[in-house]
Design an enzyme around this catalytic site. Structure first.
Site, PDB file in Angstrom:
ATOM      1  N   GLN A 139      46.573 -70.349 -54.890  1.00  0.00           N
ATOM      2  CA  GLN A 139      46.536 -69.282 -53.791  1.00  0.00           C
ATOM      3  C   GLN A 139      44.922 -68.463 -54.003  1.00  0.00           C
ATOM      4  O   GLN A 139      44.368 -68.434 -52.572  1.00  0.00           O
ATOM      5  CB  GLN A 139      47.491 -68.093 -54.404  1.00  0.00           C
ATOM      6  CG  GLN A 139      47.379 -66.747 -53.428  1.00  0.00           C
ATOM      7  CD  GLN A 139      48.440 -65.893 -53.751  1.00  0.00           C
ATOM      8  OE1 GLN A 139      48.964 -65.647 -55.023  1.00  0.00           O
ATOM      9  NE2 GLN A 139      48.636 -64.603 -53.240  1.00  0.00           N
TER      10      GLN A 139
ATOM     11  N   GLU B  35      57.759 -63.805 -58.121  1.00  0.00           N
ATOM     12  CA  GLU B  35      57.550 -62.356 -57.547  1.00  0.00           C
ATOM     13  C   GLU B  35      58.868 -61.699 -57.501  1.00  0.00           C
ATOM     14  O   GLU B  35      59.865 -62.356 -56.749  1.00  0.00           O
ATOM     15  CB  GLU B  35      56.794 -62.438 -56.183  1.00  0.00           C
ATOM     16  CG  GLU B  35      55.330 -62.807 -56.409  1.00  0.00           C
ATOM     17  CD  GLU B  35      54.817 -63.046 -55.038  1.00  0.00           C
ATOM     18  OE1 GLU B  35      55.233 -63.096 -53.910  1.00  0.00           O
ATOM     19  OE2 GLU B  35      53.567 -62.747 -54.833  1.00  0.00           O
TER      20      GLU B  35
ATOM     21  N   TYR C 129      43.352 -69.057 -49.883  1.00  0.00           N
ATOM     22  CA  TYR C 129      43.854 -68.127 -48.903  1.00  0.00           C
ATOM     23  C   TYR C 129      43.158 -67.691 -47.806  1.00  0.00           C
ATOM     24  O   TYR C 129      43.312 -66.691 -46.933  1.00  0.00           O
ATOM     25  CB  TYR C 129      44.687 -67.067 -49.798  1.00  0.00           C
ATOM     26  CG  TYR C 129      43.498 -65.770 -50.125  1.00  0.00           C
ATOM     27  CD1 TYR C 129      42.830 -66.041 -51.432  1.00  0.00           C
ATOM     28  CD2 TYR C 129      43.670 -64.662 -49.713  1.00  0.00           C
ATOM     29  CE1 TYR C 129      41.797 -64.958 -51.722  1.00  0.00           C
ATOM     30  CE2 TYR C 129      42.441 -63.535 -49.899  1.00  0.00           C
ATOM     31  CZ  TYR C 129      41.662 -63.792 -50.930  1.00  0.00           C
ATOM     32  OH  TYR C 129      40.968 -62.648 -51.636  1.00  0.00           O
TER      33      TYR C 129
ATOM     34  N   TYR D  43      54.969 -56.723 -47.940  1.00  0.00           N
ATOM     35  CA  TYR D  43      53.940 -56.759 -49.139  1.00  0.00           C
ATOM     36  C   TYR D  43      54.234 -55.238 -49.188  1.00  0.00           C
ATOM     37  O   TYR D  43      53.178 -54.361 -49.118  1.00  0.00           O
ATOM     38  CB  TYR D  43      52.629 -57.091 -48.704  1.00  0.00           C
ATOM     39  CG  TYR D  43      51.553 -57.051 -49.608  1.00  0.00           C
ATOM     40  CD1 TYR D  43      51.520 -57.664 -50.720  1.00  0.00           C
ATOM     41  CD2 TYR D  43      50.333 -56.257 -49.448  1.00  0.00           C
ATOM     42  CE1 TYR D  43      50.536 -57.747 -51.758  1.00  0.00           C
ATOM     43  CE2 TYR D  43      49.232 -56.288 -50.199  1.00  0.00           C
ATOM     44  CZ  TYR D  43      49.336 -56.988 -51.484  1.00  0.00           C
ATOM     45  OH  TYR D  43      48.226 -57.245 -52.316  1.00  0.00           O
TER      46      TYR D  43
ATOM     47  N   ASP E 245      57.601 -62.709 -45.247  1.00  0.00           N
ATOM     48  CA  ASP E 245      57.413 -62.145 -46.578  1.00  0.00           C
ATOM     49  C   ASP E 245      56.425 -60.923 -46.378  1.00  0.00           C
ATOM     50  O   ASP E 245      55.663 -61.080 -45.916  1.00  0.00           O
ATOM     51  CB  ASP E 245      56.948 -63.171 -47.598  1.00  0.00           C
ATOM     52  CG  ASP E 245      57.035 -62.535 -49.276  1.00  0.00           C
ATOM     53  OD1 ASP E 245      57.849 -61.826 -49.253  1.00  0.00           O
ATOM     54  OD2 ASP E 245      56.379 -62.913 -49.953  1.00  0.00           O
TER      55      ASP E 245
ATOM     56  N   HIS F  45      52.314 -52.354 -56.144  1.00  0.00           N
ATOM     57  CA  HIS F  45      52.081 -54.104 -56.159  1.00  0.00           C
ATOM     58  C   HIS F  45      50.798 -54.170 -55.317  1.00  0.00           C
ATOM     59  O   HIS F  45      49.745 -54.801 -55.921  1.00  0.00           O
ATOM     60  CB  HIS F  45      53.084 -54.812 -55.596  1.00  0.00           C
ATOM     61  CG  HIS F  45      52.665 -56.176 -55.461  1.00  0.00           C
ATOM     62  ND1 HIS F  45      52.618 -57.154 -56.604  1.00  0.00           N
ATOM     63  CD2 HIS F  45      52.540 -57.006 -54.271  1.00  0.00           C
ATOM     64  CE1 HIS F  45      52.026 -58.313 -56.140  1.00  0.00           C
ATOM     65  NE2 HIS F  45      52.254 -58.367 -54.567  1.00  0.00           N
TER      66      HIS F  45
HETATM   67 MN    MN Z   1      56.083 -63.032 -52.115  1.00  0.00          MN
END
Ligand code: MN
Length: 420
Positions: free
Chosen positions: A235, A194, A239, A123, A121, A128
């Site tokens: 999260q 998301e 994280y 970013y 994934d 965002h």
């Molecule tokens: Mn994501």
């Protein structure tokens, strides 16, 4: 085009996306969506449609697209050309066999199209990354120092990626909203979506080799809509320092039809200019994204939650964004992923990260749409809304449209059930 198709259909003759379907009396196999129909590829193969193309025709009799994807771009392009010729030719010999090779989509069960090996994934949307950074660190330091130099990403989990229509239970986990107190175990209260696109890798690279940024798109089979479900409270606590873990790996949903790069070719558009200049291995001779409108809808369950099939509200548009907003292109993601010699394989998914547009109505997560839950959305019935509630259904749709040509992704639709 002799097969009547609704001009508003996502699945025009220009699209021809590949998927996996089954019918009550026949097992999973490769299909191609066209209007309200699925083209049964093994049947069309047996009718001789692809005799002129040199590849193992058994790849259409599989539970996943991987073996077909591995045949490479040239075969895929030829197969698409044959299909377009069949339906463009009013005298096509296949016209008399439609009852054999066309299946109504309503009679077909769609399955996970790809056996996902590894899932990464990224970013890659600047808006965002800025929004999330601004919320947690303030607008001054929103982007981390590395962000404009490399496409940030993490390795996710493939086992929990499922096809549209599959519901899931609200995950539980460790929460610690007040770090002066010990953590506790509970269902997430901040269940989020998301809005992402996933790149499906068709052909990979050998371990130790790298993929050149200007060749990268040749390794792409196509794209899926991707909803990367996230638990923001889990999260927040877990994280540090290694990044996302259980807040992200419980469920991700994809659309059932893989739209190929060829189908999207006429929807290319310039990607955002990059400043500062990136390192040479990330420099593209021609930076392009795809102009694909992406929409997120919320369907609220309105009735008694114990009803097996509760009545649903009309879908409410909560966000409209676009695939073109990526600062880091798919080609740059692939080049960066392999620059150290890491091997990509057929069936790998590279998700874009949440794609947020420049305006608040184009943000791709409820975290951003409600600014961390501080500014709830107002739904048509007047109620306020922050994060996803039990029995809610989230629908993501995607389509490209230009000069009367429409290429759509269909949708990815997911209902959240209570924690168990
Ligand atoms: Mn994501």
């Amino acid at each position: 085009m002799w097969l009547p198709i609704d001009p508003n259909s996502d699945f025009s003759i220009h699209n021809l996306p590949f998927g996996i379907f089954s019918t009550p009396n026949a097992p999973k196999r490769v299909g191609v969506a066209l209007g309200d129909w699925v083209i049964d590829m093994p049947v069309l193969t047996d009718l001789g449609a692809f005799n002129g193309i040199d590849f193992d025709k058994n790849v259409f009799r599989r539970d996943f697209l991987n073996d077909f994807m591995a045949t490479g771009k040239a075969v895929r392009v030829s197969v698409r050309q044959v299909l377009q010729q069949i339906f463009d030719d009013p005298c096509s010999p296949f016209k008399n066999h439609t009852s054999a090779f066309l299946v109504k989509q309503s009679d077909a069960t769609l399955s996970m199209p790809v056996k996902v090996g590894d899932y990464t994934d990224f970013y890659s949307s600047e808006q965002h990354a800025f929004n999330v950074g601004a919320m947690f660190r303030g607008a001054e330091n929103a982007l981390m120092p590395n962000w404009k130099h490399l496409p940030v990403g993490y390795h996710g989990r493939a086992s929990s990626i499922v096809v549209s229509g599959t519901p899931f239970h609200r995950p539980k986990g460790q929460l610690c909203p007040d770090e002066t107190q010990p953590p506790f175990f509970a269902p997430t209260k901040r269940l989020d979506i998301e809005l992402e696109m996933a790149t499906v890798i068709g052909t990979g690279n050998d371990l130790g080799d790298r993929i050149d940024v200007n060749q990268a798109e040749n390794h792409v089979f196509g794209f899926l809509l991707f909803n990367d479900w996230s638990a923001r409270d889990i999260q927040r606590w877990e994280y540090v320092p290694l990044g996302p873990f259980l807040a992200k790996n419980f469920f991700s949903s994809v659309s059932p039809w893989v739209v190929t790069t060829e189908a999207l070719a006429s929807f290319r558009t310039d990607a955002p200019a990059q400043s500062p200049e990136v390192l040479p291995y990330l420099q593209e001779t021609h930076r392009q994204n795809f102009d694909v409108t992406l929409e997120v809808y919320l369907e609220k369950s309105e009735t008694d939650k114990t009803t097996p099939t509760p009545q649903r509200s009309a879908p409410f548009l909560v966000s409209r964004s676009n695939f073109k907003h990526l600062y880091w292109t798919v080609a740059q993601q692939i080049a960066h992923h392999t620059v150290n010699g890491c091997n990509l394989n057929v069936g790998d998914l590279l998700a874009s990260g949440t794609i947020s547009g420049p305006t608040p109505d184009s943000y791709g997560s409820f975290l951003e749409l409600t600014w961390g839950g501080k500014n709830p959305l107002t739904l048509p019935d007047g109620t306020h809304y922050t994060f996803v509630q039990d029995y809610d259904t989230i629908i993501i749709r995607g389509f490209a449209e230009k000069e009367g040509k429409r290429v759509g992704f269909g949708e990815v639709r997911t209902t959240v059930l209570p924690a168990k």
